[in-house]
Design a protein around this motif. Structure first.
Motif, PDB file in Angstrom:
ATOM      1  N   ARG A 267       0.975  -1.211   0.037  1.00  0.00           N
ATOM      2  CA  ARG A 267       0.042  -0.006   0.010  1.00  0.00           C
ATOM      3  C   ARG A 267       0.655   1.219  -0.015  1.00  0.00           C
ATOM      4  O   ARG A 267       0.222   2.289  -0.101  1.00  0.00           O
ATOM      5  CB  ARG A 267      -1.033  -0.052   1.273  1.00  0.00           C
ATOM      6  N   LYS A 268       2.144   1.057   0.159  1.00  0.00           N
ATOM      7  CA  LYS A 268       3.235   2.135   0.215  1.00  0.00           C
ATOM      8  C   LYS A 268       3.457   2.478  -1.301  1.00  0.00           C
ATOM      9  O   LYS A 268       4.263   3.625  -1.266  1.00  0.00           O
ATOM     10  CB  LYS A 268       4.128   1.925   0.966  1.00  0.00           C
ATOM     11  N   LEU A 269       3.331   1.592  -2.129  1.00  0.00           N
ATOM     12  CA  LEU A 269       3.929   1.822  -3.449  1.00  0.00           C
ATOM     13  C   LEU A 269       2.924   2.114  -4.676  1.00  0.00           C
ATOM     14  O   LEU A 269       1.811   1.723  -4.641  1.00  0.00           O
ATOM     15  CB  LEU A 269       4.420   0.387  -3.951  1.00  0.00           C
ATOM     16  N   PRO A 270       3.163   3.136  -5.121  1.00  0.00           N
ATOM     17  CA  PRO A 270       2.486   3.687  -6.496  1.00  0.00           C
ATOM     18  C   PRO A 270       2.033   2.525  -7.219  1.00  0.00           C
ATOM     19  O   PRO A 270       1.130   2.508  -8.006  1.00  0.00           O
ATOM     20  CB  PRO A 270       3.073   5.100  -6.824  1.00  0.00           C
ATOM     21  N   ILE A 271       3.014   1.760  -7.767  1.00  0.00           N
ATOM     22  CA  ILE A 271       2.950   0.697  -8.668  1.00  0.00           C
ATOM     23  C   ILE A 271       1.980  -0.398  -8.346  1.00  0.00           C
ATOM     24  O   ILE A 271       1.248  -0.689  -9.050  1.00  0.00           O
ATOM     25  CB  ILE A 271       4.269  -0.055  -8.967  1.00  0.00           C
ATOM     26  N   TRP A 272       1.674  -0.623  -6.957  1.00  0.00           N
ATOM     27  CA  TRP A 272       0.469  -1.287  -6.625  1.00  0.00           C
ATOM     28  C   TRP A 272      -0.799  -0.636  -6.474  1.00  0.00           C
ATOM     29  O   TRP A 272      -2.027  -0.984  -7.113  1.00  0.00           O
ATOM     30  CB  TRP A 272       0.918  -1.868  -5.285  1.00  0.00           C
TER      31      TRP A 272
ATOM     32  N   GLY B 153       2.063  -9.884  -6.056  1.00  0.00           N
ATOM     33  CA  GLY B 153       2.369  -8.622  -6.301  1.00  0.00           C
ATOM     34  C   GLY B 153       3.612  -8.105  -5.426  1.00  0.00           C
ATOM     35  O   GLY B 153       4.412  -7.412  -5.539  1.00  0.00           O
ATOM     36  N   GLY B 154       3.540  -9.002  -4.216  1.00  0.00           N
ATOM     37  CA  GLY B 154       4.583  -8.707  -3.233  1.00  0.00           C
ATOM     38  C   GLY B 154       5.928  -9.342  -3.940  1.00  0.00           C
ATOM     39  O   GLY B 154       7.176  -8.805  -3.701  1.00  0.00           O
ATOM     40  N   ILE B 155       6.012 -10.460  -4.675  1.00  0.00           N
ATOM     41  CA  ILE B 155       7.012 -11.121  -5.459  1.00  0.00           C
ATOM     42  C   ILE B 155       7.527 -10.113  -6.550  1.00  0.00           C
ATOM     43  O   ILE B 155       8.804  -9.852  -6.729  1.00  0.00           O
ATOM     44  CB  ILE B 155       6.627 -12.445  -5.977  1.00  0.00           C
ATOM     45  N   ILE B 156       6.394  -9.845  -7.289  1.00  0.00           N
ATOM     46  CA  ILE B 156       6.725  -8.635  -8.194  1.00  0.00           C
ATOM     47  C   ILE B 156       7.552  -7.495  -7.742  1.00  0.00           C
ATOM     48  O   ILE B 156       8.647  -7.239  -8.460  1.00  0.00           O
ATOM     49  CB  ILE B 156       5.559  -8.407  -9.007  1.00  0.00           C
ATOM     50  N   ALA B 157       6.934  -6.890  -6.771  1.00  0.00           N
ATOM     51  CA  ALA B 157       7.557  -5.484  -6.382  1.00  0.00           C
ATOM     52  C   ALA B 157       8.832  -5.985  -5.391  1.00  0.00           C
ATOM     53  O   ALA B 157       9.699  -4.970  -5.247  1.00  0.00           O
ATOM     54  CB  ALA B 157       6.491  -4.707  -5.486  1.00  0.00           C
ATOM     55  N   GLY B 158       8.851  -7.009  -4.789  1.00  0.00           N
ATOM     56  CA  GLY B 158       9.921  -7.058  -3.972  1.00  0.00           C
ATOM     57  C   GLY B 158      11.310  -7.468  -4.688  1.00  0.00           C
ATOM     58  O   GLY B 158      12.435  -7.201  -4.295  1.00  0.00           O
ATOM     59  N   TYR B 159      10.866  -8.322  -5.803  1.00  0.00           N
ATOM     60  CA  TYR B 159      12.305  -8.830  -6.493  1.00  0.00           C
ATOM     61  C   TYR B 159      12.593  -7.798  -7.669  1.00  0.00           C
ATOM     62  O   TYR B 159      13.744  -7.639  -7.939  1.00  0.00           O
ATOM     63  CB  TYR B 159      12.007 -10.279  -7.055  1.00  0.00           C
ATOM     64  N   LEU B 160      11.568  -7.041  -8.260  1.00  0.00           N
ATOM     65  CA  LEU B 160      11.956  -6.256  -9.482  1.00  0.00           C
ATOM     66  C   LEU B 160      12.285  -4.736  -8.863  1.00  0.00           C
ATOM     67  O   LEU B 160      12.571  -4.094  -9.777  1.00  0.00           O
ATOM     68  CB  LEU B 160      10.723  -6.489 -10.409  1.00  0.00           C
ATOM     69  N   GLY B 161      11.840  -4.618  -7.731  1.00  0.00           N
ATOM     70  CA  GLY B 161      12.340  -3.441  -6.919  1.00  0.00           C
ATOM     71  C   GLY B 161      13.323  -3.347  -6.008  1.00  0.00           C
ATOM     72  O   GLY B 161      13.917  -4.406  -5.714  1.00  0.00           O
ATOM     73  N   GLU B 162      13.772  -2.189  -5.860  1.00  0.00           N
ATOM     74  CA  GLU B 162      14.712  -2.063  -4.635  1.00  0.00           C
ATOM     75  C   GLU B 162      14.888  -0.835  -3.879  1.00  0.00           C
ATOM     76  O   GLU B 162      14.196   0.266  -4.369  1.00  0.00           O
ATOM     77  CB  GLU B 162      16.270  -2.265  -5.595  1.00  0.00           C
ATOM     78  N   LEU B 163      15.451  -0.673  -2.800  1.00  0.00           N
ATOM     79  CA  LEU B 163      15.433   0.515  -1.934  1.00  0.00           C
ATOM     80  C   LEU B 163      16.334   1.411  -2.564  1.00  0.00           C
ATOM     81  O   LEU B 163      17.524   1.113  -3.151  1.00  0.00           O
ATOM     82  CB  LEU B 163      16.044   0.026  -0.464  1.00  0.00           C
ATOM     83  N   VAL B 164      15.856   2.786  -2.429  1.00  0.00           N
ATOM     84  CA  VAL B 164      16.891   3.848  -3.069  1.00  0.00           C
ATOM     85  C   VAL B 164      17.216   4.857  -2.213  1.00  0.00           C
ATOM     86  O   VAL B 164      17.795   5.869  -2.528  1.00  0.00           O
ATOM     87  CB  VAL B 164      16.248   4.596  -4.346  1.00  0.00           C
ATOM     88  N   ASN B 165      16.713   4.955  -0.806  1.00  0.00           N
ATOM     89  CA  ASN B 165      17.438   5.734   0.136  1.00  0.00           C
ATOM     90  C   ASN B 165      17.004   5.099   1.497  1.00  0.00           C
ATOM     91  O   ASN B 165      16.463   3.858   1.721  1.00  0.00           O
ATOM     92  CB  ASN B 165      16.494   6.933  -0.175  1.00  0.00           C
ATOM     93  N   ARG B 166      17.604   5.824   2.391  1.00  0.00           N
ATOM     94  CA  ARG B 166      17.342   5.259   4.089  1.00  0.00           C
ATOM     95  C   ARG B 166      15.940   5.448   4.264  1.00  0.00           C
ATOM     96  O   ARG B 166      15.475   4.789   5.239  1.00  0.00           O
ATOM     97  CB  ARG B 166      18.227   6.430   4.646  1.00  0.00           C
ATOM     98  N   GLU B 167      15.112   6.122   3.674  1.00  0.00           N
ATOM     99  CA  GLU B 167      13.604   6.247   3.948  1.00  0.00           C
ATOM    100  C   GLU B 167      12.798   5.118   3.764  1.00  0.00           C
ATOM    101  O   GLU B 167      11.736   4.989   4.026  1.00  0.00           O
ATOM    102  CB  GLU B 167      13.269   7.610   3.567  1.00  0.00           C
TER     103      GLU B 167
END
Length: 332
Positions: free
Chosen positions: A129-134, A149-163
């Protein structure tokens, strides 16, 4: 402090990140190629020291080979945990079957496994729910629930900052996503397969998740990708393929089209979330192959395309019209 390393595991990277250090990682093959280029060979006991020198040279000479690393996202951890629970549940079911379907202990473990999967799914939903792509796209696609959806965003996405913000990994084109998941073709135009004695260049563990779990959902009549599936299957059946081969080909086509839509929607949403202007985002969107090389004049928008994404893609089509000298229209 700034630390340069190769693929440092999260358990070793976390202490440095917690102290506020900046981590930059490069791929293992980059270090290997540099070692071969310099003519250095690992000897007993000096491998780590040698690699440290090589990484230092690489970071000085080719800093573009390194990317910031902010650790593993909570979503990725939950998605991995869910996959482990699925495997565990299957193993328990198999043992229960061998016991004739009656075993109080195994039955209790199976119920516990189901409860754990529900708990992890709730946690995944909270993160999604924190992700616009979802919220803007994925949740509207039939067959893509919180688990997939968690597998898609979890594996194809990555952290980009400390927040803790998550963005799509830097896949330059949709074909980069296909390659990452093992859905590309070899030099002969055939689907890639693992070969004995040769390391795969894709995520072999994710390939069945997308082909079988997600692809199976696209066979349903309610799926937005059923039309692509049907058309591809009918073409191969008419060409004399067996039903099984035609079905597998059709699933593959539907999944690859979904990933192409995912790539463009996610890329645009990430750009908008980062405050980029439309013109800057458009420069990063490469025209699909049929438009760039096949003289097609219609760009089909992704299903349930958000208005903000549709606006950018409409402007992309206008720019492609000027670039290729023919009218290209973006429509649903």
């Amino acid at each position: 402090d700034t630390i340069a390393c190769e693929n440092l595991p999260d358990r070793y990277a976390r202490p440095f990140l917690d102290t506020g250090a900046l981590l930059f990682r490069c791929n293992t093959h980059v270090v290997k190629d540099k070692r071969e280029q310099m003519g250095w060979e690992k000897k007993n006991g000096d491998g780590d020291d040698l690699d440290a020198v090589i990484i230092w040279h690489l970071y000085q000479e080719s800093p573009e080979q390194f990317r910031p690393y902010w650790g593993t996202s909570q979503l990725r951890v939950l998605a991995s945990t869910y996959r482990d629970l699925i495997k565990q549940g299957v193993a328990i079911q198999n043992r229960l079957w061998h016991r004739g379907g009656k075993d109080p202990v195994l039955e209790a473990l199976l119920e516990l496994n189901a409860e754990q999967k529900k708990a992890v799914t709730r946690a995944i939903t909270k993160e999604l729910r924190k992700l616009p792509i979802w919220t803007e796209w994925l949740k509207n696609i039939h067959g893509v629930g919180p688990a997939i959806g968690g597998i898609i965003a979890g594996y194809l996405g990555e952290l980009v900052n400390r927040e803790g913000d998550i963005r799509m990994k830097p896949f330059r084109t949709p074909s980069s996503v296909w390659h990452y998941l093992g859905l590309h073709v070899d030099g002969e135009g055939k689907a890639v397969k693992r070969k004995k004695g040769k390391a795969s260049t894709w995520r072999e563990d994710l390939k069945p998740v997308f082909l079988h779990d997600l692809g199976g959902q696209f066979e349903r009549k309610s799926s937005e990708y059923r039309e692509i599936y049907d058309r591809a299957k009918e073409q191969k059946l008419a060409a004399g393929w067996t039903k099984g081969h035609a079905r597998n080909h059709a699933v593959r086509k539907a999944v690859k089209r979904f990933l192409m839509d995912l790539w463009v929607v996610w890329r645009i949403l990430d750009g908008l979330a980062d405050g980029k202007a439309d013109e800057e985002i458009i420069k990063t969107i490469r025209p699909p192959y049929p438009i760039e090389y096949g003289h097609h004049t219609t760009y089909k928008l992704p299903p349930h395309c958000p208005d903000c994404v549709a606006n950018v893609l409409t402007r992309c089509a206008a720019q492609w019209s000027q670039e290729f000298g023919r009218l290209i229209v973006a429509k649903g």
